[in-house]
Scaffold this motif. Structure first.
Motif, PDB file in Angstrom:
ATOM      1  N   LYS A 119      39.766  33.942  40.071  1.00  0.00           N
ATOM      2  CA  LYS A 119      38.747  34.777  40.705  1.00  0.00           C
ATOM      3  C   LYS A 119      37.380  34.558  40.072  1.00  0.00           C
ATOM      4  N   ASP A 120      37.326  34.492  38.732  1.00  0.00           N
ATOM      5  CA  ASP A 120      36.037  34.316  38.045  1.00  0.00           C
ATOM      6  C   ASP A 120      35.389  32.977  38.404  1.00  0.00           C
ATOM      7  N   GLU A 121      36.210  31.939  38.466  1.00  0.00           N
ATOM      8  CA  GLU A 121      35.685  30.626  38.828  1.00  0.00           C
ATOM      9  C   GLU A 121      35.164  30.631  40.264  1.00  0.00           C
ATOM     10  N   ALA A 122      35.857  31.321  41.147  1.00  0.00           N
ATOM     11  CA  ALA A 122      35.409  31.416  42.536  1.00  0.00           C
ATOM     12  C   ALA A 122      34.082  32.157  42.629  1.00  0.00           C
ATOM     13  N   ILE A 123      33.931  33.223  41.837  1.00  0.00           N
ATOM     14  CA  ILE A 123      32.670  33.974  41.837  1.00  0.00           C
ATOM     15  C   ILE A 123      31.535  33.097  41.323  1.00  0.00           C
TER      16      ILE A 123
END
Length: 759
Positions: A119-123
């Protein structure tokens, strides 16, 4: 097909006109019963395209073409809907769902969030794409994963565009973005971010273009300045080389000086003749002795006067070179002349010509005139020399002037180009740091759902169903080629029509009941009236003739029923009618009346007429039946014999009816045409005229006067009104009113005066 006929078709299909719209309404209700509420959000931006209060980098024009304004608005709208703006918006929507505790579409997000591994990488990737205003790279697995999540959430470009509308607000300077969705927050988010993303992108693009423009003009200005300096230096070196300060001013001064010198020469030339005449006049007044005395007396003074004249000559030449404008030279000449006059007066005082004759004044005048004449002549010479000098000077200025003008023209062109580029550079440099005119003037807000469209959809479904049904009925009716109405029959066949019989919806036709009782059914009452009309027409057509052949183009057109009905109507009117069943292929009339099958034997003289004929239940009507078979009338007996036999028995009857077979498939009717006096054709209103029917119709037209006309059978009651007038039928108030409108009869119905007549 006219309006009245089509209205009858619609009224006849009224149940279908009710059922189809009702069915569409029910289907629409079923499909829209669970339709969610729709929320609408709207935002606006001011483009500055038509707003003149802003400073613009564009050159001011007298008038702006409308097509240019429309094109600019089209460009703005397309940029707002461009893929780049939509891709950034898609990333912003997914980023909101990932960071916010509440998603715009919770049900879908529950299925999608598990498909995102980091999720963090996608953000991080989403923020990077938003900041750089760039699209996802589908070749990158991580970005491909984000793109799949966007599609599953319905945040992709196509899904957004389906419910997003961007348009200009009438003829104003504003462009609005409108979005409809199942969530008020989603619609507000989309329209606000579409506007803000467009403004940011527009600002970046314009700033980049302005910077490029400023750099371009700076480079151009430097080149134009270098070119201008080079041309100025070339002109400077040329003037130094040719010792030219200001050629234009020098030429102008030289021209003025030449004009002054020419004017001075003209004045001096005007004095010479007058001096010459004056001297001649004075000489005529002096004697020879006086002139000799003067010449001797003046010799001592000539040397001194000559030196003074020489000085006057020199100053006169200087005055000529100055163009008669040097005041100091003029003063010097004036003083010298004064001095010269004193010397002349002194010399004159010393000369006494004759004490008794005072000629002192003549001597002085003569000396002065001679001196002035000599000075004038010398001045002309000096002036001529000066004019030649000025001409030579002009000749040297001509090539210099042409060259210098060419240099100055090149310098002017280079200077103009440099000033234009410099002006553009100054404008570009100024506007590089100036703000953009585009700004958001209306921000979308959370609002209530739009009014439900279910009722509108239901009404629309009903209207569409009704219109669709009417159109289909119209097409079917237009494509329907059945004869239907008497006027359509005449138009299609071209045959004369002497009568028509309406359809009776009954399994058994009881003619006695129809004619002997007062019928309450309109169809039977109209049938009786139409049959009486047909009876009258046949009687008129058959005057002087007795044998009438009944035929038709096809099988089942109602030929037998029409013949029996007409025979019945004639019988009750007192006419004696004999029906002869000559339709050997289908002897239905013989079977109906259980007639003796004796026609063939009668024609072959095997039985007499009394034994062959059969009485019927119809008054004054008898029948001559046949056995029937696969043979034609000529195969039973040649037509000449048949005609003789029929003519013989017709003496005891008013009319003899022959029933022939159909013209399309048999030859019996054509063979009987020779035997019959007249021919009548029976047609069914349910039939379509095919090619075989047209061939038979052509045959009926060929027999010309022998053919008395046609009878159209099985006509619907409503299809008879145009030819036979209004029929009496039970109609509701609405149908009566519609009929009156179609007939343009809106006046009140006239009263029936029959009761008044009886009273």
């Amino acid at each position: 097909m006219n309006l009245i006929q089509f209205t009858r078709v619609l009224l006849k299909r009224k149940l279908l006109l009710i059922a189809v719209p009702l069915l569409m309404v029910l289907v629409t209700y079923y499909l829209t019963r669970n339709m969610p509420d729709i929320f609408r959000a709207e935002a606006q931006i001011a483009t500055g395209i038509t707003e003149k209060s802003h400073i613009s980098l564009e050159e001011s024009k007298g008038s702006v073409q409308l097509i240019d304004i429309q094109q600019q608005f089209s460009n703005v709208i397309e940029q707002m809907r461009s893929k780049k703006i939509m891709d950034v918006l898609s990333c912003q929507l997914l980023l909101h769902d990932l960071e916010s505790p509440k998603s715009f579409r919770p049900a879908r997000f529950e299925l999608v969030k598990n498909s995102i591994e980091n999720k963090d990488e996608a953000i991080r990737i989403l923020k990077l794409k938003i900041d750089s205003i760039s699209t996802l790279d589908l070749n990158n697995p991580k970005e491909k994963e984000i793109d799949d999540a966007i599609n599953k959430m319905g945040y992709d470009e196509e899904s957004i565009k389906m419910s997003l509308k961007v348009s200009r607000v009438e003829n104003s300077d504003f462009v609005k973005a409108v979005h409809e969705s199942e969530s008020s927050y989603l619609s507000v988010f989309i329209v606000n971010h579409v506007c803000s993303n467009f403004i940011d992108y527009y600002r970046i693009q314009n700033q980049y273009k302005r910077t490029q423009t400023a750099d371009f003009f700076a480079k151009m200005a430097e080149e134009k300045k270098r070119d201008l300096d080079q041309k100025v230096e070339i002109l400077k070196q040329y003037k130094i080389k040719n010792k030219v300060i200001n050629l234009g001013q020098q030429t102008e001064n030289l021209e003025i000086l030449r004009k002054d010198v020419e004017l001075m020469r003209e004045k001096v030339n005007q004095l010479i003749p007058s001096y010459t005449v004056a001297i001649k006049d004075i000489n005529s007044k002096l004697s020879g002795e006086d002139r000799a005395y003067l010449e001797v007396g003046l010799q001592p003074m000539n040397k001194k006067i000559s030196s003074t004249k020489k000085a006057i000559y020199d100053f006169t030449e200087l005055l000529v070179k100055s163009g008669n404008k040097d005041e100091a030279v003029k003063d010097s000449i004036s003083r010298l002349r004064t001095q010269l006059e004193r010397e002349i007066l002194k010399a004159a005082d010393d000369l006494v010509i004759n004490p008794n004759v005072p000629k002192q004044d003549l001597v002085v005048k003569k000396i002065n005139y001679e001196l002035d004449l000599e000075i004038a002549i010398q001045s002309v010479k000096s002036i001529d020399n000066e004019l030649r000098r000025l001409d030579r000077k002009f000749e040297t200025f001509t090539p210099l002037d042409a060259t210098i003008q060419a240099y100055e023209r090149d310098i002017q062109v280079a200077a103009d180009a440099y000033l234009v580029i410099l002006n553009k550079l100054n404008e570009a440099s100024f506007y590089t740091n100036l703000g953009i005119n585009v700004e958001q003037t209306q921000t979308a807000q959370i609002g209530p759902p739009e009014p439900s469209k279910k009722m509108m959809l239901l009404v629309l479904a009903g209207i569409i169903g009704l219109v669709l049904t009417i159109v289909i009925l119209f097409v079917l009716e237009y494509l329907d080629l059945t004869l239907k109405t008497p006027e359509k029959f005449v138009k299609i066949t071209g045959l004369p029509l002497i009568g028509a019989l309406n359809r009776i919806k009954s399994e058994k036709l009881d003619l006695k009941t129809i004619f002997n009782t007062e019928s309450v059914k309109p169809e039977t009452d109209i049938f009786k009236k139409l049959l009486r009309t047909l009876r009258h027409e046949v009687e008129e057509k058959m005057r002087g003739h007795k044998v009438l052949l009944f035929t038709s183009t096809g099988q089942g057109d109602g030929k037998t029923l029409s013949m029996i009905s007409l025979a019945f109507s004639l019988g009750i009117s007192g006419k004696k009618v004999l029906m002869v069943d000559t339709n050997f292929y289908n002897n239905s009339i013989s079977k109906t009346f259980l007639a003796k099958p004796a026609l063939e034997d009668f024609l072959n003289s095997k039985s007499n007429f009394k034994d062959a004929v059969t009485d019927t239940s119809i008054e004054n009507v008898k029948i001559l039946g046949s056995r029937g078979g696969r043979y034609s009338p000529n195969e039973v007996m040649v037509n000449t014999v048949t005609k003789e036999k029929i003519s013989e028995i017709s003496k005891d009857f008013d009319l003899v009816f022959l029933e022939g077979d159909n013209l399309n498939t048999g030859s019996g009717a054509k063979e009987l045409t020779y035997t019959a006096d007249k021919v009548i054709g029976i047609f069914s209103a349910d039939n379509v005229i095919e090619q075989a029917d047209r061939n038979s119709i052509d045959y009926l037209k060929e027999i010309k006067s022998k053919y008395i006309g046609s009878v159209l059978n099985r006509v619907e009651l409503e299809n008879l009104e145009n030819m036979y007038g209004e029929t009496e039928k039970r109609r509701g108030f609405i149908r009566k009113f519609i009929k009156r409108i179609l007939r343009r009869n809106l006046s009140k119905k006239r009263k029936d005066n029959s009761n008044l007549m009886k009273s």
